[in-house]
Design an enzyme around this catalytic site. Structure first.
Site, PDB file in Angstrom:
ATOM      1  N   GLU A 116       0.818  -1.218   0.000  1.00  0.00           N
ATOM      2  CA  GLU A 116       0.000   0.000   0.000  1.00  0.00           C
ATOM      3  C   GLU A 116       0.852   1.268   0.000  1.00  0.00           C
ATOM      4  O   GLU A 116       0.355   2.352   0.293  1.00  0.00           O
ATOM      5  CB  GLU A 116      -0.950   0.017   1.210  1.00  0.00           C
ATOM      6  CG  GLU A 116      -1.874  -1.177   1.328  1.00  0.00           C
ATOM      7  CD  GLU A 116      -2.874  -1.333   0.182  1.00  0.00           C
ATOM      8  OE1 GLU A 116      -2.842  -0.523  -0.769  1.00  0.00           O
ATOM      9  OE2 GLU A 116      -3.660  -2.282   0.226  1.00  0.00           O
ATOM     10  N   HIS A 139      -2.731   2.580   8.294  1.00  0.00           N
ATOM     11  CA  HIS A 139      -3.845   1.840   7.698  1.00  0.00           C
ATOM     12  C   HIS A 139      -4.132   0.628   8.570  1.00  0.00           C
ATOM     13  O   HIS A 139      -3.205  -0.042   9.024  1.00  0.00           O
ATOM     14  CB  HIS A 139      -3.487   1.399   6.281  1.00  0.00           C
ATOM     15  CG  HIS A 139      -4.435   0.398   5.704  1.00  0.00           C
ATOM     16  ND1 HIS A 139      -5.774   0.663   5.533  1.00  0.00           N
ATOM     17  CD2 HIS A 139      -4.253  -0.876   5.276  1.00  0.00           C
ATOM     18  CE1 HIS A 139      -6.366  -0.401   5.017  1.00  0.00           C
ATOM     19  NE2 HIS A 139      -5.472  -1.354   4.860  1.00  0.00           N
ATOM     20  N   HIS A 141      -7.525  -2.443   9.902  1.00  0.00           N
ATOM     21  CA  HIS A 141      -8.801  -3.106   9.630  1.00  0.00           C
ATOM     22  C   HIS A 141      -9.620  -3.223  10.921  1.00  0.00           C
ATOM     23  O   HIS A 141      -9.929  -4.339  11.364  1.00  0.00           O
ATOM     24  CB  HIS A 141      -8.578  -4.521   9.084  1.00  0.00           C
ATOM     25  CG  HIS A 141      -7.729  -4.597   7.839  1.00  0.00           C
ATOM     26  ND1 HIS A 141      -7.119  -5.769   7.427  1.00  0.00           N
ATOM     27  CD2 HIS A 141      -7.403  -3.659   6.913  1.00  0.00           C
ATOM     28  CE1 HIS A 141      -6.449  -5.550   6.295  1.00  0.00           C
ATOM     29  NE2 HIS A 141      -6.599  -4.268   5.966  1.00  0.00           N
ATOM     30  N   GLU A 169     -17.385  12.896  21.976  1.00  0.00           N
ATOM     31  CA  GLU A 169     -16.017  13.276  21.621  1.00  0.00           C
ATOM     32  C   GLU A 169     -15.790  13.332  20.115  1.00  0.00           C
ATOM     33  O   GLU A 169     -14.839  13.973  19.643  1.00  0.00           O
ATOM     34  CB  GLU A 169     -15.010  12.311  22.259  1.00  0.00           C
ATOM     35  CG  GLU A 169     -15.083  10.917  21.714  1.00  0.00           C
ATOM     36  CD  GLU A 169     -13.997   9.986  22.271  1.00  0.00           C
ATOM     37  OE1 GLU A 169     -12.941  10.462  22.712  1.00  0.00           O
ATOM     38  OE2 GLU A 169     -14.224   8.777  22.249  1.00  0.00           O
ATOM     39  N   HIS A 210     -13.058  -2.579   3.593  1.00  0.00           N
ATOM     40  CA  HIS A 210     -11.653  -2.996   3.670  1.00  0.00           C
ATOM     41  C   HIS A 210     -11.007  -2.493   4.970  1.00  0.00           C
ATOM     42  O   HIS A 210     -10.490  -3.292   5.741  1.00  0.00           O
ATOM     43  CB  HIS A 210     -10.865  -2.476   2.457  1.00  0.00           C
ATOM     44  CG  HIS A 210      -9.399  -2.798   2.515  1.00  0.00           C
ATOM     45  ND1 HIS A 210      -8.683  -3.261   1.451  1.00  0.00           N
ATOM     46  CD2 HIS A 210      -8.501  -2.708   3.537  1.00  0.00           C
ATOM     47  CE1 HIS A 210      -7.426  -3.469   1.809  1.00  0.00           C
ATOM     48  NE2 HIS A 210      -7.284  -3.134   3.076  1.00  0.00           N
TER      49      HIS A 210
HETATM   50  O1  2HA Z   1      -0.877  -4.859   3.894  1.00  0.00           O
HETATM   51  O2  2HA Z   1      -3.823  -4.258   4.831  1.00  0.00           O
HETATM   52  O3  2HA Z   1      -4.440  -3.306   2.450  1.00  0.00           O
HETATM   53  C1  2HA Z   1      -2.042  -5.550   4.095  1.00  0.00           C
HETATM   54  C2  2HA Z   1      -3.200  -4.685   3.884  1.00  0.00           C
HETATM   55  C3  2HA Z   1      -3.551  -4.354   2.517  1.00  0.00           C
HETATM   56 ZN    ZN Z   2      -5.700  -3.354   4.358  1.00  0.00          ZN
END
Ligand code: 2HA
Ligand code: ZN
Length: 271
Positions: A116, A139, A141, A169, A210
């Site tokens: 990414e 980034h 999840h 908040e 995602h």
């Molecule tokens: O690197 O989260 O979006 C693994 C991820 C891809």
């Molecule tokens: Zn990801």
């Protein structure tokens, strides 16, 4: 030279990855982090004239030429960063022509930066254009944020409003709201470009079904933004299927934002 394994930026990066893993947000190789480093600080730990190898970027990084980043490795697990930073992390400098990453440290097993990286570097560029103190892109999840992606319309105004209404908040922590992209193929320059466009107006961007991107002037700030969204998404998911009796009304959100002096998205409120 000082010991790089004792560098505060490296320890903080490893601690953040461990934290996110324990929160259950970054299963397997999910998630990636990049931080812009200060050249003088890195020079205390590494010989900046010594490039271990060069790795093609696969996109034009010319506007970030000479900038140094610490970046999680592709295919690497957040779970393992702390025990072996030199394999799971890398310190790269963008080459003068913007076509390569010069590896200064890390990726010890012959690995390379996260898939990414286009989204990270394009986001760094966008955030730096609106905030000279910007440093970090994270980034992840996070579980409830992704659950909410399954049941809530993926549109930035509606999504931001639902989060703001969930707990007090939110409008104070992310008055700029949260950008939302539809589901797209990840790891591409296209998703990087779409993310960077959102980053001109937001420090947070959802990648539909995602994950999430959070940015900031420090790891604490980027992490804290994601943490606050995730808390609100958890509250949303714990209550979305029940009759909602109480909410924070638009006039109340306005009063909150004004009391705390934050520059909120006025077009996101109906007042
Ligand atoms: O690197 O989260 O979006 C693994 C991820 C891809
Ligand atoms: Zn990801």
């Amino acid at each position: 030279m000082k010991d790089i394994l004792k560098a505060p930026f490296l320890i903080e990066m490893a601690d953040t990855a461990a934290n996110m893993y324990r929160l259950g947000w970054d299963e397997r190789n999910g998630g990636n982090i990049s931080c812009l480093l200060d050249e003088t600080e890195v020079g205390e730990y590494l010989d900046l004239g010594c490039v271990i190898r060069e790795i093609p970027l696969g996109f034009d990084g010319a506007e970030l030429a000479g900038r140094i980043f610490i970046v999680t490795g592709t295919g690497k697990y957040f779970k393992n960063v702390k025990a072996d930073p030199e394999t799971n992390l890398g310190i790269i400098r963008i080459s003068k022509d913007g076509s390569k990453a010069e590896l200064l440290w890390g990726y010890k097993d012959g690995g390379k930066f996260t898939s990414e990286l286009p989204a990270h570097l394009m986001s760094h560029k966008a955030r730096l254009s609106v905030d000279v103190d910007h440093k970090v892109v994270v980034h992840s999840h996070p579980t409830y944020t992704l659950a909410m992606n399954r049941v809530h319309v993926l549109e930035e105004r509606a999504f931001t409003r639902s989060l703001w209404q969930t707990c007090s908040e939110c409008i104070i922590v992310f008055p700029d709201g949260i950008g939302v992209l539809p589901w797209m193929v990840c790891g591409t320059n296209e998703i990087g470009e779409a993310t960077a466009k959102q980053m001109l107006n937001h420090r947070l961007v959802i990648w539909g079904i995602h994950g999430i991107y959070g940015t900031g002037n420090s790891l604490d700030e980027a992490f804290g933004l994601i943490e606050t969204v995730e808390k609100a998404a958890q509250l949303y998911m714990l209550t979305a299927h029940m009759p909602i009796i109480n909410t924070i009304k638009d006039e109340e959100l306005k009063a909150l934002a004004e009391t705390f002096g934050v520059n909120y998205r006025k077009d996101y409120l109906d007042v």
